[in-house]
Design a protein around this motif. Structure first.
Motif, mmCIF file in Angstrom:
data_model
loop_
_atom_site.group_PDB
_atom_site.id
_atom_site.type_symbol
_atom_site.label_atom_id
_atom_site.label_comp_id
_atom_site.label_asym_id
_atom_site.label_seq_id
_atom_site.Cartn_x
_atom_site.Cartn_y
_atom_site.Cartn_z
ATOM 1 N N LEU A 65 0.900 -1.120 -0.023
ATOM 2 C CA LEU A 65 0.044 -0.089 -0.084
ATOM 3 C C LEU A 65 0.895 1.226 -0.033
ATOM 4 O O LEU A 65 1.802 1.478 0.704
ATOM 5 N N THR A 66 0.259 2.114 -0.750
ATOM 6 C CA THR A 66 0.934 3.495 -0.549
ATOM 7 C C THR A 66 0.412 4.295 0.565
ATOM 8 O O THR A 66 -0.420 3.638 1.390
ATOM 9 N N GLU A 67 1.008 5.360 0.895
ATOM 10 C CA GLU A 67 0.648 6.069 2.208
ATOM 11 C C GLU A 67 -0.939 6.323 1.974
ATOM 12 O O GLU A 67 -1.638 6.390 2.780
ATOM 13 N N ALA A 68 -1.149 6.910 0.788
ATOM 14 C CA ALA A 68 -2.551 7.183 0.665
ATOM 15 C C ALA A 68 -3.438 5.790 0.505
ATOM 16 O O ALA A 68 -4.587 5.808 1.218
ATOM 17 N N GLY A 69 -2.907 5.063 0.121
ATOM 18 C CA GLY A 69 -3.994 3.705 0.241
ATOM 19 C C GLY A 69 -3.874 3.097 1.377
ATOM 20 O O GLY A 69 -5.186 2.602 1.766
#
Length: 327
Positions: free
Chosen positions: A65-69
């Motif tokens: 996951l990205t930070e936004a994800g």
């Protein structure tokens, strides 16, 4: 929240995102959702395009996951699970109906169409409560809060769905042999004006119901009079058996007494059939499962014989002429 930010496909996209974020494996998430890996990838990609950021870091060997994800996953995971649980409960309620169904039923119809199915219905739908009102009054079932009604075909509102439960019905004049020996036998319905007739009063009416007959294809009324008026037809029939006077009732009530010789059928030439009992209810695009269960059970329920005639051919209530627009 601005509803315009939501689209019809948002739930599926968010569900796909949560599945991938929970397992960090597209193939496994696709298998769990029952879709292809390519379809799942397209839904996730469409969500990323919609929100304008990447939600996953993808390599040939791993997914993260990205930070936004991660932030989105933390926020939407409980909501998606709650929605899925709510939908599951709705499906479960359809498979196992639960709740209360209010039924308005004419008294005699209850013996014919409700009593025979109660045991089987209760066993099949233990979480459904039948709230039954037995009443011969013609009520507005929608305004009074009823879900379904069983009543005569001639008093059904035009905007209700009506399902016929049995054939046309018929009622007959009767008297005891003792009464006829003392007062003579009427040869025509109008001769009843000279006899001691037992009246029946329709619910909400102050005067007795006028007995109805057919001659040469036309209905006519006889305003009878006599020593007794009651709001219960079986009470009047028993009074006729006891020699009090002449009664007018259905085969359901009089047939056992005729078979036993306690009553004699009179003026049968002038006794014509009229519409029988119907199951009626408001039209609904999506019917509640408990109501559907009640309707299906009554429509397919047993038609038990009372030992004299089939239940579908009996009647215990009479409709005032004023409520018969086609006559």
């Amino acid at each position: 929240m601005d509803p315009s930010l939501l689209s019809a496909g948002d739930f599926n996209q968010l569900r796909a995102f949560v599945a991938v974020a929970g397992s960090l494996n597209f193939s496994r998430a696709a298998e769990n959702l029952g879709v292809s890996s390519s379809a799942l990838s397209q839904m996730v990609r469409a969500l990323e395009e919609r929100v304008g950021v990447s939600l996953f870091n993808r390599t040939t060997r791993s997914v993260s996951l990205t930070e936004a994800g991660a932030r989105l996953f933390e926020r939407v995971k409980p909501a998606v699970e709650e929605l899925a649980e709510a939908l599951g409960e709705t499906r479960e309620r359809r498979a196992h109906p639960a709740g209360t169904v209010r039924v308005h039923c004419f008294r005699a119809a209850a013996d014919l169409y409700l009593m025979p199915i109660l045991r089987d219905f209760s066993d099949a739908y233990p979480q459904v409560v039948l709230d039954v009102t037995l009443d011969d009054a013609v009520v507005n079932i929608v305004a009074e809060g009823y879900d379904v009604a069983i009543r005569l075909g001639e008093v059904i509102d035009k905007d209700l769905i009506a399902v016929k439960l049995g054939p046309d019905l018929r009622q007959t004049v009767v008297a005891s042999p003792d009464y006829l020996a003392r007062h003579g036998t009427p040869a025509h319905p109008r001769d009843l004006l000279d006899h001691r007739c037992i009246g029946w009063r329709w619910p909400g009416q102050k005067t007795p119901y006028k007995w109805e007959f057919m001659e040469n294809g036309r209905w006519f009324e006889v305003a009878i009079a006599g020593p007794l008026i009651s709001n219960m037809k079986d009470f009047g029939v028993q009074a006729a058996v006891d020699g009090v006077g002449v009664a007018f009732a259905s085969q359901q009530l009089i047939a056992p007494h005729i078979a036993a010789g306690r009553l004699v059928a009179l003026l049968e030439t002038w006794s014509a059939p009229f519409p029988g009992y119907y199951l009626c209810y408001p039209a609904q695009r999506q019917m509640a499962p408990p109501l559907r269960a009640v309707i299906d059970t009554i429509r397919g329920g047993p038609r038990k014989s009372n030992g004299v005639e089939t239940a579908a051919a009996a009647i215990g209530a009479v409709v005032p002429r004023g409520l018969r627009p086609h006559r």
